[in-house]
Design an enzyme around this catalytic site. Structure first.
Site, PDB file in Angstrom:
ATOM      1  N   ASP A 244       0.804  -1.220   0.000  1.00  0.00           N
ATOM      2  CA  ASP A 244       0.000   0.000   0.000  1.00  0.00           C
ATOM      3  C   ASP A 244       0.840   1.274   0.000  1.00  0.00           C
ATOM      4  O   ASP A 244       2.014   1.264   0.387  1.00  0.00           O
ATOM      5  CB  ASP A 244      -0.880   0.020   1.251  1.00  0.00           C
ATOM      6  CG  ASP A 244      -2.035  -0.964   1.150  1.00  0.00           C
ATOM      7  OD1 ASP A 244      -1.999  -1.828   0.253  1.00  0.00           O
ATOM      8  OD2 ASP A 244      -2.953  -0.874   1.977  1.00  0.00           O
ATOM      9  N   ASP A 245       0.188   2.350  -0.397  1.00  0.00           N
ATOM     10  CA  ASP A 245       0.618   3.743  -0.223  1.00  0.00           C
ATOM     11  C   ASP A 245       1.653   4.233  -1.239  1.00  0.00           C
ATOM     12  O   ASP A 245       2.022   5.393  -1.217  1.00  0.00           O
ATOM     13  CB  ASP A 245       1.148   4.027   1.197  1.00  0.00           C
ATOM     14  CG  ASP A 245       0.134   3.698   2.275  1.00  0.00           C
ATOM     15  OD1 ASP A 245      -1.013   3.324   1.930  1.00  0.00           O
ATOM     16  OD2 ASP A 245       0.472   3.795   3.461  1.00  0.00           O
ATOM     17  N   HIS A 295      -6.246   3.569  -3.752  1.00  0.00           N
ATOM     18  CA  HIS A 295      -6.112   3.724  -2.289  1.00  0.00           C
ATOM     19  C   HIS A 295      -6.335   5.192  -1.896  1.00  0.00           C
ATOM     20  O   HIS A 295      -5.723   5.680  -0.954  1.00  0.00           O
ATOM     21  CB  HIS A 295      -4.711   3.243  -1.878  1.00  0.00           C
ATOM     22  CG  HIS A 295      -4.548   2.972  -0.414  1.00  0.00           C
ATOM     23  ND1 HIS A 295      -5.441   2.257   0.333  1.00  0.00           N
ATOM     24  CD2 HIS A 295      -3.542   3.307   0.446  1.00  0.00           C
ATOM     25  CE1 HIS A 295      -5.012   2.170   1.582  1.00  0.00           C
ATOM     26  NE2 HIS A 295      -3.866   2.808   1.681  1.00  0.00           N
ATOM     27  N   HIS A 299      -4.637   9.615   0.653  1.00  0.00           N
ATOM     28  CA  HIS A 299      -4.609   8.685   1.781  1.00  0.00           C
ATOM     29  C   HIS A 299      -5.452   9.209   2.946  1.00  0.00           C
ATOM     30  O   HIS A 299      -4.998   9.328   4.083  1.00  0.00           O
ATOM     31  CB  HIS A 299      -3.160   8.418   2.239  1.00  0.00           C
ATOM     32  CG  HIS A 299      -3.038   7.124   2.977  1.00  0.00           C
ATOM     33  ND1 HIS A 299      -3.117   7.038   4.354  1.00  0.00           N
ATOM     34  CD2 HIS A 299      -2.874   5.855   2.544  1.00  0.00           C
ATOM     35  CE1 HIS A 299      -2.991   5.773   4.728  1.00  0.00           C
ATOM     36  NE2 HIS A 299      -2.855   5.030   3.648  1.00  0.00           N
ATOM     37  N   HIS A 386       3.666  -2.356   3.063  1.00  0.00           N
ATOM     38  CA  HIS A 386       3.736  -1.010   2.467  1.00  0.00           C
ATOM     39  C   HIS A 386       5.006  -0.861   1.654  1.00  0.00           C
ATOM     40  O   HIS A 386       6.096  -1.130   2.168  1.00  0.00           O
ATOM     41  CB  HIS A 386       3.674   0.050   3.570  1.00  0.00           C
ATOM     42  CG  HIS A 386       2.354   0.055   4.285  1.00  0.00           C
ATOM     43  ND1 HIS A 386       2.072  -0.807   5.318  1.00  0.00           N
ATOM     44  CD2 HIS A 386       1.234   0.788   4.066  1.00  0.00           C
ATOM     45  CE1 HIS A 386       0.828  -0.596   5.718  1.00  0.00           C
ATOM     46  NE2 HIS A 386       0.291   0.364   4.978  1.00  0.00           N
TER      47      HIS A 386
HETATM   48 NI    NI Z   1      -2.571   2.974   3.424  1.00  0.00          NI
END
Ligand code: NI
Length: 418
Positions: A244-245, A295, A299, A386
């Site tokens: 993620d991210d 996503h 964020h 991540h």
């Molecule tokens: Ni996230």
């Protein structure tokens, strides 16, 4: 360095003793060449310069002539002096894939198809591009495939056992001419043995020999398996790794490299902001065959903002993803796992959370990631990591190795949810 020196030594030894004249390097026959200096690509008249080509560029010979050759330089067709081009070094790789991978004319996802390679085929690999492709050569054609389908073959050292030596051929058939004969006691690396033929390498010589011309060096030969070769473990369970991210300009790249070594597919839930900042990295993720998820743009915790703002966050991210990779996101993951019925209605993308949280963002400890995964992963797990934290990338090889050895196959979230 030492390995190369030993190989060369072995080779010159072979030359001097047994093949003083007819010997040619396997690489001389290759259609792939490399520029040892900057050189010009000319038009058909041999005098108009089409473009100047930089040093170390790989060239594919289309038609060899006396002094000039018709060549393909990354898609540009023209003529080049033979003296400008040198034989290119290559390495053997095994094609490992559940399908018959497409070979393309250029290192691009949608480039023209020129054929297929079969899983299990042995190919020569010349060059890896930064966007996940490798330039390969088979006896039929030269072109690009995804680097992720190419594996270092497990090799075993053997000796030529037959007193008459072992004939090396370009194909596994008695009908094709003999390339050369290796004398008794020559050491060879055996890559694969199938239907009575072994594919071997000795110095720069590569080809097929009849398998029973070879014998084991010791009664218990050691298998030289690369660390990430887990082909002997049957894959009965599935796991979805998610990152993620990102995308992140360096961490994501390192993660892609590790995934490719294990032929692993994963899912990247990217933010719109980072996708707009690093579209080339996102493209690389997509080209390597991984799934891309939305996503949100910044964020944000969707339940803490208005429904209208939530929809904008999702839509702007879809736009950023599509403009970077030319395809749409296929899944959605709300930051912090926070959503409600209203936010859910703001997109038709399936919401995907996770079942194993590595807490990598919190402890930033490569070893701890593996600990958490070993005690919590089961068949069907969706693992949260991540790709913006360096320790996550550093710990990934160990995670992939462990899960492979446990019989896990690495798939995307959409595949695991099917
Ligand atoms: Ni996230």
């Amino acid at each position: 360095m030492l390995k190369k020196a030993t190989r060369l030594l072995l080779l010159s030894f072979t030359f001097v003793l047994f093949f003083p004249l007819q010997q040619t390097f396997a690489n001389n026959d290759s259609k792939v060449k490399v520029l040892h200096n900057e050189a010009n690509l000319y038009n058909e008249d041999y005098s108009t310069v089409q473009q100047s080509v930089v040093k170390n560029t790989f060239i594919v010979i289309l038609e060899k002539q006396q002094q000039w050759s018709k060549v393909d330089v990354n898609g540009a067709i023209g003529y080049m002096k033979n003296t400008a081009m040198s034989p290119a070094n290559s390495e053997i790789r095994l094609v490992v894939s559940s399908s018959s991978p497409i070979v393309r004319a250029l290192p691009e996802k949608y480039a023209q198809q020129i054929g297929h390679v079969q899983s299990g085929a042995v190919v020569q690999v010349y060059n890896q591009t930064t966007n996940g492709f490798s330039l390969i050569e088979t006896k039929d054609f030269t072109g690009y495939v995804y680097t992720s389908i190419l594996k270092v073959p497990a090799s075993k050292k053997m000796l030529v056992g037959d007193s008459k030596g072992a004939a090396v051929r370009n194909s596994a058939s008695m009908q094709v001419p003999i390339q050369m004969t290796l004398v008794q006691h020559t050491e060879v690396s055996v890559f694969e043995t199938k239907d009575g033929w072994s594919y071997i390498q000795s110095g720069l010589i590569q080809g097929y020999v009849i398998a029973n011309k070879l014998k084991d060096i010791t009664p218990m030969p050691k298998l030289n398996l690369p660390k990430y070769n887990t082909g002997l473990v049957s894959k009965t369970k599935r796991v979805a790794l998610t990152f993620d991210d990102g995308p992140h300009p360096t961490v994501t790249q390192q993660i892609l490299k590790s995934l490719s070594k294990y032929n692993a597919k994963a899912t990247f839930f990217v933010t719109g902001r980072n996708s707009s900042r690093y579209p080339a990295v996102l493209k690389e993720i997509s080209v390597a065959g991984h799934e891309i998820g939305n996503h949100t743009y910044d964020h944000v915790k969707l339940t803490a903002i208005s429904v209208k703002a939530a929809k904008q966050q999702i839509d702007a991210t879809n736009k950023a993803i599509e403009s970077a990779i030319g395809n749409k996101a296929t899944v959605f993951r709300p930051p912090y796992g926070a959503y409600n019925d209203l936010t859910r209605q703001q997109t038709t993308l399936p919401f995907v959370l996770w079942s194993v949280d590595t807490l990598d963002w919190k402890h930033r400890d490569a070893n701890k990631i593996l600990q958490i995964i070993t005690s919590n992963t089961k068949n069907g797990s969706i693992i949260l990591m991540h790709d913006i934290h360096q320790p996550t990338a550093n710990g990934l090889d160990a995670v992939l190795h462990y899960l492979s050895m446990q019989g896990y196959e690495f798939v995307t979230v959409s595949e695991i949810l099917q």
